[in-house]
Design a protein around this motif. Structure first.
Motif, PDB file in Angstrom:
ATOM      1  N   GLN A  22     -69.200   1.260  88.965  1.00 46.96           N
ATOM      2  CA  GLN A  22     -69.839   2.559  89.063  1.00 46.96           C
ATOM      3  C   GLN A  22     -71.365   2.407  88.963  1.00 46.96           C
ATOM      4  N   PRO A  23     -72.113   3.374  89.517  1.00 43.72           N
ATOM      5  CA  PRO A  23     -73.574   3.326  89.362  1.00 43.72           C
ATOM      6  C   PRO A  23     -73.974   3.691  87.933  1.00 43.72           C
ATOM      7  N   ARG A  24     -74.976   3.021  87.433  1.00 40.53           N
ATOM      8  CA  ARG A  24     -75.530   3.386  86.134  1.00 40.53           C
ATOM      9  C   ARG A  24     -76.085   4.808  86.196  1.00 40.53           C
ATOM     10  N   LEU A  25     -75.981   5.533  85.115  1.00 40.81           N
ATOM     11  CA  LEU A  25     -76.490   6.899  85.088  1.00 40.81           C
ATOM     12  C   LEU A  25     -78.008   6.934  85.185  1.00 40.81           C
ATOM     13  N   THR A  26     -78.677   5.893  84.688  1.00 38.95           N
ATOM     14  CA  THR A  26     -80.137   5.898  84.665  1.00 38.95           C
ATOM     15  C   THR A  26     -80.760   5.414  85.965  1.00 38.95           C
ATOM     16  N   SER A  27     -80.202   4.358  86.560  1.00 35.28           N
ATOM     17  CA  SER A  27     -80.832   3.750  87.734  1.00 35.28           C
ATOM     18  C   SER A  27     -80.091   3.998  89.034  1.00 35.28           C
ATOM     19  N   GLY A  28     -78.825   4.363  88.949  1.00 29.13           N
ATOM     20  CA  GLY A  28     -78.021   4.523  90.150  1.00 29.13           C
ATOM     21  C   GLY A  28     -77.514   3.217  90.711  1.00 29.13           C
ATOM     22  N   LYS A  29     -77.865   2.085  90.086  1.00 30.94           N
ATOM     23  CA  LYS A  29     -77.421   0.781  90.565  1.00 30.94           C
ATOM     24  C   LYS A  29     -76.025   0.473  90.030  1.00 30.94           C
ATOM     25  N   ALA A  30     -75.194  -0.087  90.899  1.00 30.38           N
ATOM     26  CA  ALA A  30     -73.822  -0.408  90.518  1.00 30.38           C
ATOM     27  C   ALA A  30     -73.824  -1.518  89.474  1.00 30.38           C
ATOM     28  N   ARG A  31     -72.853  -1.441  88.564  1.00 34.32           N
ATOM     29  CA  ARG A  31     -72.723  -2.462  87.527  1.00 34.32           C
ATOM     30  C   ARG A  31     -71.255  -2.793  87.347  1.00 34.32           C
ATOM     31  N   GLY A  32     -70.939  -4.086  87.318  1.00 30.73           N
ATOM     32  CA  GLY A  32     -69.600  -4.534  86.975  1.00 30.73           C
ATOM     33  C   GLY A  32     -68.627  -4.561  88.129  1.00 30.73           C
ATOM     34  N   ALA A  33     -67.402  -4.969  87.811  1.00 26.73           N
ATOM     35  CA  ALA A  33     -66.304  -5.023  88.773  1.00 26.73           C
ATOM     36  C   ALA A  33     -65.006  -4.844  87.995  1.00 26.73           C
ATOM     37  N   GLU A  34     -63.932  -4.631  88.704  1.00 22.78           N
ATOM     38  CA  GLU A  34     -62.647  -4.316  88.072  1.00 22.78           C
ATOM     39  C   GLU A  34     -62.220  -5.428  87.113  1.00 22.78           C
ATOM     40  N   SER A  35     -61.638  -4.999  85.999  1.00 24.60           N
ATOM     41  CA  SER A  35     -61.313  -5.952  84.931  1.00 24.60           C
ATOM     42  C   SER A  35     -59.863  -5.854  84.472  1.00 24.60           C
ATOM     43  N   ILE A  36     -59.055  -5.030  85.116  1.00 25.73           N
ATOM     44  CA  ILE A  36     -57.711  -4.768  84.614  1.00 25.73           C
ATOM     45  C   ILE A  36     -56.820  -6.011  84.696  1.00 25.73           C
ATOM     46  N   ASP A  37     -57.194  -6.985  85.540  1.00 23.50           N
ATOM     47  CA  ASP A  37     -56.370  -8.191  85.670  1.00 23.50           C
ATOM     48  C   ASP A  37     -56.683  -9.235  84.606  1.00 23.50           C
ATOM     49  N   LEU A  38     -57.688  -8.986  83.806  1.00 28.06           N
ATOM     50  CA  LEU A  38     -58.094  -9.959  82.788  1.00 28.06           C
ATOM     51  C   LEU A  38     -57.341  -9.727  81.492  1.00 28.06           C
ATOM     52  N   GLY A  39     -57.121 -10.782  80.735  1.00 30.27           N
ATOM     53  CA  GLY A  39     -56.404 -10.662  79.480  1.00 30.27           C
ATOM     54  C   GLY A  39     -57.214  -9.879  78.462  1.00 30.27           C
ATOM     55  N   PRO A  40     -56.581  -8.991  77.690  1.00 27.25           N
ATOM     56  CA  PRO A  40     -57.325  -8.209  76.691  1.00 27.25           C
ATOM     57  C   PRO A  40     -58.106  -9.074  75.720  1.00 27.25           C
ATOM     58  N   GLU A  41     -57.580 -10.234  75.360  1.00 23.67           N
ATOM     59  CA  GLU A  41     -58.270 -11.083  74.395  1.00 23.67           C
ATOM     60  C   GLU A  41     -59.614 -11.592  74.912  1.00 23.67           C
ATOM     61  N   GLN A  42     -59.840 -11.458  76.226  1.00 22.76           N
ATOM     62  CA  GLN A  42     -61.091 -11.946  76.801  1.00 22.76           C
ATOM     63  C   GLN A  42     -62.273 -11.008  76.545  1.00 22.76           C
ATOM     64  N   PHE A  43     -61.985  -9.808  76.054  1.00 27.37           N
ATOM     65  CA  PHE A  43     -63.042  -8.847  75.757  1.00 27.37           C
ATOM     66  C   PHE A  43     -63.267  -8.810  74.244  1.00 27.37           C
ATOM     67  N   VAL A  44     -64.482  -9.134  73.820  1.00 29.08           N
ATOM     68  CA  VAL A  44     -64.813  -9.114  72.397  1.00 29.08           C
ATOM     69  C   VAL A  44     -65.433  -7.760  72.080  1.00 29.08           C
TER      70      VAL A  44
END
Length: 614
Positions: A369-391
């Motif tokens: 999604q675009p950042r609310l402040t700059s309108g620039k897109a940030r990130g990519a889909e993460s649903i395929d990653l293991g939950p333990e990979q997010f701290v």
């Protein structure tokens, strides 16, 4: 572009640089662009005792054996006619980063952790600490005294902020310049080994925070050795980037993690600001570091603001193979929910229950999604990653220390809200991380502190205050002058934990909450399976988010979260959260219990409530 073969990348070779104690003496090796290199062996007063000339090997390396050398000797390298300098790969700087290096023999330490086996990465509960402020003494060995407490708290890993030696006597660690030398401000190399050994005896894994994206502004002598250490084509917030495309530079950094594992028995690493590690090589330096650490049985966690799943995907799937990454989106959403503050990067978050549910469901909120402040897109889909990979965290050194006065979350919100957020972080299906003292809502801040020379220190103080000029509270220059001076000893002293606070009822009650909720995470069968298909998140409305463990229609545990308060108990017969099988819900824990300092109410104030199907 580099073309590094797999054998060269994965083997645990002799270090490419540094002083190594052998049976026949001390072997010295360094990389430089000069035509002559001598080792100057010195006494404590820096008087030269003898000189050992090194021979060129080719490719910029010089090496030689000092047959009379031994551990404990001080030395510097003399580079042609330019002067003499500390060893970039020094194992110890007993007189500070500008002084002579010391020869260290790591084989003399007597380890007792031969049967040690780290907990599985998926089961980590991390406790971030800064050695200098964790205890009053601020030493490696004084930290040992608190390890049993951490076990009773319920964590199983400590993450130690950077210890690579830095200028002065106090620093967060991100100004390190001697990447192979534990800071003498905290003790000797063997003192650090003793801390790791004691942690393993307490069944605590040790994660070391390392900085490979830059070196500090004072005591960085890499450029004196070779201008090839830096690549002006790579711009970073600290100036020219490090030249990972150059094989010798690449080895200097990629070998560092293996060094900490081999000589200090470190279990894993947190890499600082990996988004600033720019590399055009065929294999990115991050992928090589992960490969080397994995080959030795360790793990790697990134701090990276891009929300880029490439970091976390396996190398055979085109990724860099990192085991985890700090997920700041969760922290920012929770912070905005609790404080309503939306200045700076918090302006990109709305802090709504829907945003919280979305973040909990995916790991990251920003997934293209675009950042609310700059309108620039940030990130990519993460649903395929293991939950333990997010701290996940609700506090860390950055989110506390980067505030003007270093206020902790518990200093700026009311107690019920802090209890509710604390209970939530203990039960998320991701990897939870605590920051030192948050478990008892420590009264002490964690402020930004340094101990640079007078001129650099003045610039740091001015720069620190200038950082906040665009914040409404500090638009007035007089208000900015109130921001603690990073160079002042009091700023450092004020950041030390006060362990005697645990004798007060309010702090003890908060600690009990963490112990109970972390204990539930560790012991309840339904919370052991945190794979993607073993839980779900739903927004119930009225500000309440439900984290449900089990399968649709067969839920076993429900964590109902209301970080805002002022709501009624939701309908627990709602089909969206019904346990199924003719079972009913019963309450087993609430963040607002009287024993935790609460009133016993639910949802009229912020509450995290845990239900079990019976």
């Amino acid at each position: 572009m580099t073309n590094l073969g797999p054998e060269r990348r994965t083997t645990d070779r002799r270090p490419s640089q540094g002083a190594e104690v052998l049976e026949s003496g001390v072997r010295y090796r360094t990389w430089c662009e000069h035509d002559r290199v001598d080792v100057l062996i010195m006494d404590d007063a820096r008087q030269v005792l003898r000189t050992v000339p090194l021979e060129p090997e080719g490719d910029g390396y010089f090496s030689g054996l000092d047959h009379g050398g031994r551990a404990g000797e001080l030395y510097r390298y003399r580079l042609g006619e330019t002067g003499d300098w500390p060893d970039p790969a020094s194992r110890s700087q007993p007189q500070g980063v500008h002084g002579p290096s010391m020869v260290v023999d790591p084989k003399t330490f007597r380890w007792t952790d031969t049967s040690w086996q780290a907990p599985a990465y998926r089961d980590l509960i991390i406790y971030e600490l800064h050695v200098g402020t964790f205890t009053e003494a601020g030493k490696f060995r004084s930290a040992i005294e608190k390890l049993a407490y951490l076990v009773e708290l319920g964590v199983n890993a400590i993450e130690i902020m950077p210890v690579a030696d830095f200028p002065g006597e106090r620093n967060w660690g991100y100004d390190g310049v001697a990447l192979y030398a534990p800071s003498r401000a905290y003790g000797t190399p063997d003192d650090f080994r003793a801390l790791v050994d004691a942690a393993h005896a307490q069944r605590l894994a040790v994660i070391l925070d390392v900085v490979y994206n830059h070196l500090g502004p004072d005591g960085n002598y890499l450029g004196c050795y070779h201008k090839g250490y830096f690549n002006a084509a790579h711009e970073t917030p600290w100036g020219a980037g490090l030249n990972y495309e150059q094989a010798a530079v690449r080895d200097f950094f990629s070998e560092n993690a293996r060094y900490w594992m081999r000589e200090f028995h470190i279990d894993g690493f947190r890499l600082d600001a990996t988004h600033a590690m720019l590399d055009d090589s065929e294999q990115h330096i991050l992928a090589e570091i992960a490969e080397r650490v994995h080959a030795a049985g360790g793990f790697v966690i990134a701090e990276d603001d891009r929300n880029d799943p490439t970091l976390l995907r396996a190398s055979d799937a085109g990724g860099f193979g990192f085991d985890g990454c700090w997920s700041d989106d969760f922290h920012h959403t929770v912070r905005v929910m609790l404080t309503k503050q939306r200045e700076g990067y918090y302006a990109n978050f709305e802090g709504t229950p829907r945003e919280l549910a979305d973040t909990l469901a995916h790991g990251w909120h920003y997934r293209g999604q675009p950042r609310l402040t700059s309108g620039k897109a940030r990130g990519a889909e993460s649903i395929d990653l293991g939950p333990e990979q997010f701290v996940y965290c609700i506090s860390n050194h950055d989110q506390v220390g980067n505030r003007a006065f270093g206020e902790r979350l518990g200093h700026v919100i009311d107690a019920p809200a802090y209890r509710a957020a604390s209970a939530l972080i203990c039960l998320v299906p991701y990897t939870p991380m605590l920051f030192q003292g948050q478990e008892w809502c420590a009264s002490t801040p964690f402020q930004f502190f340094t101990d640079h020379n007078q001129e650099l220190g003045r610039l740091v103080t001015e720069g620190r205050r200038k950082e906040f000029k665009n914040f409404a509270a500090f638009a007035d220059p007089e208000q900015r002058e109130r921001i603690p001076d990073p160079q002042a000893l009091t700023t450092f002293r004020n950041s030390k934990l006060r362990w005697d606070e645990l004798r007060s009822e309010a702090h003890a009650q908060m600690l009990l909450l963490y112990q109970e909720f972390l204990g539930l995470r560790a012991t309840h069968a339904a919370l052991q399976n945190r794979s993607r298909d073993a839980w779900m998140v739903t927004e119930l409305g009225d500000g309440i988010v439900a984290l449900l463990y089990g399968e649709q229609g067969e839920f076993t545990v429900a964590v109902l979260v209301d970080l805002i308060g002022g709501h009624e108990m939701p309908n627990i017969d709602d089909a969206r959260i019904a346990p199924g099988g003719g079972r009913d819900w019963r309450q087993i824990l609430s963040s607002n219990e009287v024993r935790f300092g609460g009133s016993g109410e639910t949802f009229s104030v912020p509450t995290t409530l845990v239900l079990e199907a019976v």
